[in-house]
Design a protein around this motif. Structure first.
Motif, PDB file in Angstrom:
ATOM      1  N   LEU A 155      69.259  86.655  57.392  1.00  0.00           N
ATOM      2  CA  LEU A 155      70.253  87.319  56.574  1.00  0.00           C
ATOM      3  C   LEU A 155      71.060  88.329  57.390  1.00  0.00           C
ATOM      4  CD1 LEU A 155      71.624  87.829  53.888  1.00  0.00           C
ATOM      5  CD2 LEU A 155      69.793  89.420  53.316  1.00  0.00           C
ATOM      6  N   LYS A 156      70.391  89.123  58.186  1.00  0.00           N
ATOM      7  CA  LYS A 156      71.095  90.107  59.018  1.00  0.00           C
ATOM      8  C   LYS A 156      72.079  89.416  59.956  1.00  0.00           C
ATOM      9  CE  LYS A 156      67.809  93.906  59.022  1.00  0.00           C
ATOM     10  NZ  LYS A 156      66.918  94.748  59.817  1.00  0.00           N
ATOM     11  N   THR A 190      73.127  79.866  51.827  1.00  0.00           N
ATOM     12  CA  THR A 190      72.009  80.806  51.990  1.00  0.00           C
ATOM     13  C   THR A 190      72.257  82.078  51.191  1.00  0.00           C
ATOM     14  OG1 THR A 190      71.480  79.953  54.191  1.00  0.00           O
ATOM     15  CG2 THR A 190      70.688  82.164  53.674  1.00  0.00           C
ATOM     16  N   LEU A 191      73.467  82.614  51.277  1.00  0.00           N
ATOM     17  CA  LEU A 191      73.793  83.843  50.551  1.00  0.00           C
ATOM     18  C   LEU A 191      73.724  83.648  49.034  1.00  0.00           C
ATOM     19  CD1 LEU A 191      76.778  85.171  52.711  1.00  0.00           C
ATOM     20  CD2 LEU A 191      74.401  85.995  52.713  1.00  0.00           C
ATOM     21  N   MET A 192      74.167  82.490  48.569  1.00  0.00           N
ATOM     22  CA  MET A 192      74.162  82.233  47.122  1.00  0.00           C
ATOM     23  C   MET A 192      72.759  82.010  46.563  1.00  0.00           C
ATOM     24  SD  MET A 192      77.631  80.094  46.350  1.00  0.00           S
ATOM     25  CE  MET A 192      77.426  78.841  47.601  1.00  0.00           C
ATOM     26  N   LYS A 193      71.828  81.677  47.434  1.00  0.00           N
ATOM     27  CA  LYS A 193      70.455  81.421  46.984  1.00  0.00           C
ATOM     28  C   LYS A 193      69.565  82.664  47.025  1.00  0.00           C
ATOM     29  CE  LYS A 193      70.138  76.497  48.040  1.00  0.00           C
ATOM     30  NZ  LYS A 193      69.425  75.486  48.831  1.00  0.00           N
ATOM     31  N   ILE A 194      70.105  83.785  47.464  1.00  0.00           N
ATOM     32  CA  ILE A 194      69.292  85.003  47.574  1.00  0.00           C
ATOM     33  C   ILE A 194      68.783  85.428  46.202  1.00  0.00           C
ATOM     34  CG2 ILE A 194      69.324  87.476  48.127  1.00  0.00           C
ATOM     35  CD1 ILE A 194      71.346  86.849  50.323  1.00  0.00           C
ATOM     36  N   SER A 195      67.492  85.666  46.116  1.00  0.00           N
ATOM     37  CA  SER A 195      66.903  86.165  44.866  1.00  0.00           C
ATOM     38  C   SER A 195      66.049  87.415  45.101  1.00  0.00           C
ATOM     39  CB  SER A 195      66.071  85.071  44.190  1.00  0.00           C
ATOM     40  OG  SER A 195      65.035  84.654  45.058  1.00  0.00           O
ATOM     41  N   ASP A 196      65.657  87.652  46.344  1.00  0.00           N
ATOM     42  CA  ASP A 196      64.861  88.827  46.691  1.00  0.00           C
ATOM     43  C   ASP A 196      65.709  90.094  46.522  1.00  0.00           C
ATOM     44  OD1 ASP A 196      62.435  90.067  48.184  1.00  0.00           O
ATOM     45  OD2 ASP A 196      64.186  90.761  49.334  1.00  0.00           O
ATOM     46  N   SER A 197      65.178  91.096  45.811  1.00  0.00           N
ATOM     47  CA  SER A 197      65.955  92.300  45.506  1.00  0.00           C
ATOM     48  C   SER A 197      66.384  93.070  46.755  1.00  0.00           C
ATOM     49  CB  SER A 197      65.187  93.207  44.553  1.00  0.00           C
ATOM     50  OG  SER A 197      63.980  93.637  45.145  1.00  0.00           O
ATOM     51  N   LYS A 198      65.551  93.108  47.778  1.00  0.00           N
ATOM     52  CA  LYS A 198      65.920  93.818  49.013  1.00  0.00           C
ATOM     53  C   LYS A 198      67.055  93.089  49.738  1.00  0.00           C
ATOM     54  CE  LYS A 198      61.546  96.148  49.755  1.00  0.00           C
ATOM     55  NZ  LYS A 198      60.386  96.344  50.607  1.00  0.00           N
ATOM     56  N   GLU A 199      66.974  91.758  49.761  1.00  0.00           N
ATOM     57  CA  GLU A 199      68.040  90.990  50.401  1.00  0.00           C
ATOM     58  C   GLU A 199      69.343  91.091  49.605  1.00  0.00           C
ATOM     59  OE1 GLU A 199      66.536  87.017  51.001  1.00  0.00           O
ATOM     60  OE2 GLU A 199      65.661  87.572  52.931  1.00  0.00           O
ATOM     61  N   LEU A 200      69.223  91.072  48.276  1.00  0.00           N
ATOM     62  CA  LEU A 200      70.416  91.246  47.447  1.00  0.00           C
ATOM     63  C   LEU A 200      71.060  92.597  47.706  1.00  0.00           C
ATOM     64  CD1 LEU A 200      69.347  89.709  44.019  1.00  0.00           C
ATOM     65  CD2 LEU A 200      71.238  88.954  45.472  1.00  0.00           C
ATOM     66  N   ASP A 201      70.250  93.626  47.853  1.00  0.00           N
ATOM     67  CA  ASP A 201      70.755  94.962  48.139  1.00  0.00           C
ATOM     68  C   ASP A 201      71.511  94.969  49.466  1.00  0.00           C
ATOM     69  OD1 ASP A 201      71.012  97.734  47.372  1.00  0.00           O
ATOM     70  OD2 ASP A 201      69.607  98.179  49.020  1.00  0.00           O
ATOM     71  N   ILE A 253      73.584  86.537  59.513  1.00  0.00           N
ATOM     72  CA  ILE A 253      74.713  86.026  58.724  1.00  0.00           C
ATOM     73  C   ILE A 253      75.681  87.161  58.394  1.00  0.00           C
ATOM     74  CG2 ILE A 253      75.398  85.027  56.499  1.00  0.00           C
ATOM     75  CD1 ILE A 253      72.780  83.399  56.585  1.00  0.00           C
ATOM     76  N   LEU A 254      75.143  88.281  57.928  1.00  0.00           N
ATOM     77  CA  LEU A 254      75.989  89.385  57.493  1.00  0.00           C
ATOM     78  C   LEU A 254      76.775  90.030  58.636  1.00  0.00           C
ATOM     79  CD1 LEU A 254      73.715  91.097  54.818  1.00  0.00           C
ATOM     80  CD2 LEU A 254      75.610  89.497  54.463  1.00  0.00           C
ATOM     81  N   GLU A 255      76.367  89.803  59.863  1.00  0.00           N
ATOM     82  CA  GLU A 255      77.077  90.360  61.014  1.00  0.00           C
ATOM     83  C   GLU A 255      78.214  89.454  61.487  1.00  0.00           C
ATOM     84  OE1 GLU A 255      74.106  91.251  63.955  1.00  0.00           O
ATOM     85  OE2 GLU A 255      73.178  92.791  62.701  1.00  0.00           O
ATOM     86  N   LYS A 256      78.302  88.241  60.958  1.00  0.00           N
ATOM     87  CA  LYS A 256      79.337  87.298  61.377  1.00  0.00           C
ATOM     88  C   LYS A 256      80.711  87.693  60.834  1.00  0.00           C
ATOM     89  CE  LYS A 256      76.615  83.044  61.693  1.00  0.00           C
ATOM     90  NZ  LYS A 256      76.541  81.665  61.191  1.00  0.00           N
ATOM     91  N   GLU A 257      81.738  87.282  61.574  1.00  0.00           N
ATOM     92  CA  GLU A 257      83.122  87.446  61.127  1.00  0.00           C
ATOM     93  C   GLU A 257      83.478  86.381  60.085  1.00  0.00           C
ATOM     94  OE1 GLU A 257      85.954  89.411  62.047  1.00  0.00           O
ATOM     95  OE2 GLU A 257      84.476  90.808  62.870  1.00  0.00           O
ATOM     96  N   LYS A 258      83.009  85.146  60.336  1.00  0.00           N
ATOM     97  CA  LYS A 258      83.283  84.028  59.432  1.00  0.00           C
ATOM     98  C   LYS A 258      81.979  83.318  59.119  1.00  0.00           C
ATOM     99  CE  LYS A 258      87.978  83.245  60.858  1.00  0.00           C
ATOM    100  NZ  LYS A 258      89.016  82.275  61.132  1.00  0.00           N
ATOM    101  N   PHE A 259      81.872  82.880  57.860  1.00  0.00           N
ATOM    102  CA  PHE A 259      80.657  82.203  57.418  1.00  0.00           C
ATOM    103  C   PHE A 259      80.829  80.690  57.445  1.00  0.00           C
ATOM    104  CE2 PHE A 259      80.348  86.115  54.559  1.00  0.00           C
ATOM    105  CZ  PHE A 259      79.560  86.812  55.463  1.00  0.00           C
ATOM    106  N   THR A 260      79.741  80.005  57.769  1.00  0.00           N
ATOM    107  CA  THR A 260      79.723  78.545  57.671  1.00  0.00           C
ATOM    108  C   THR A 260      79.339  78.179  56.238  1.00  0.00           C
ATOM    109  OG1 THR A 260      77.374  78.343  58.208  1.00  0.00           O
ATOM    110  CG2 THR A 260      78.935  78.370  60.076  1.00  0.00           C
TER     111      THR A 260
END
Length: 170
Positions: free
Chosen positions: A3-4, A19-30, A6-13
């Motif tokens: 996750l880290k 991966t981002l849309m499947k996040i359900s963990d509260s810490k990752e969502l935060d 992915i979030l550091e990228k300029e553009k997402f694949t």
């Protein structure tokens, strides 16, 4: 941690987005929410933009079973606003410093409706000196109709697709 990275990228694949849309963990969502807020703040600042919505009609030619305003729903109380009623709402939106507005209705594809919307869009541009952004959400239309409305001054179109499942859509 993926996750880290992915979030550091300029553009997402595509895989990143899945991966981002499947996040359900509260810490990752935060983490995701914080990153989204950071980007939003960088791009547009800490501003709030008001958008006005005018529901101009609930008359629709389609009969989609999932929709409350479908043609076959005889229990729906039908309405269609006049030009004067719409422009009264537009004037209020403009005078109260909203950045844009959306006109929404059930779907119609007849020439009278197309002309009516084109005229309204031109009037909105005239009333606001071209300052109000205009979004239309009026169902599926022909390319020519979209072009006419764009040329009149509408610069966004919201086409709501409730389902891409062909069987459910029917």
């Amino acid at each position: 941690m993926r996750l880290k990275e992915i979030l550091e990228k300029e553009k997402f694949t595509r895989d990143d987005l899945v991966t981002l849309m499947k996040i359900s963990d509260s810490k990752e969502l935060d983490m995701l929410y914080k990153k989204a807020y950071e980007i939003k703040t960088e791009e547009i600042g800490r501003k709030v933009y008001y958008r006005g919505l005018i529901e101009i009609s609930n008359i629709c030619i389609k009969n989609c079973n999932y929709c409350g305003i479908r043609k076959g729903n005889c229990k729906a109380e039908r309405f269609s606003m006049s030009k004067d009623e719409i422009m009264k709402g537009v004037k209020w939106i403009y005078e109260n410093n909203y950045g844009s507005l959306a006109l929404q209705s059930g779907e119609r594809q007849d020439e009278e409706f197309t002309d009516f919307i084109e005229d309204i869009v031109k009037e909105i541009k005239k009333l606001s000196n071209g300052k109000l952004g205009i979004t239309l959400s009026l169902g599926e239309q022909s390319y020519e109709t979209y072009k006419r409305w764009f040329d009149a001054g509408a610069h966004r179109y919201l086409l709501r697709i409730e389902s891409t499942n062909e069987e459910l859509f029917k």
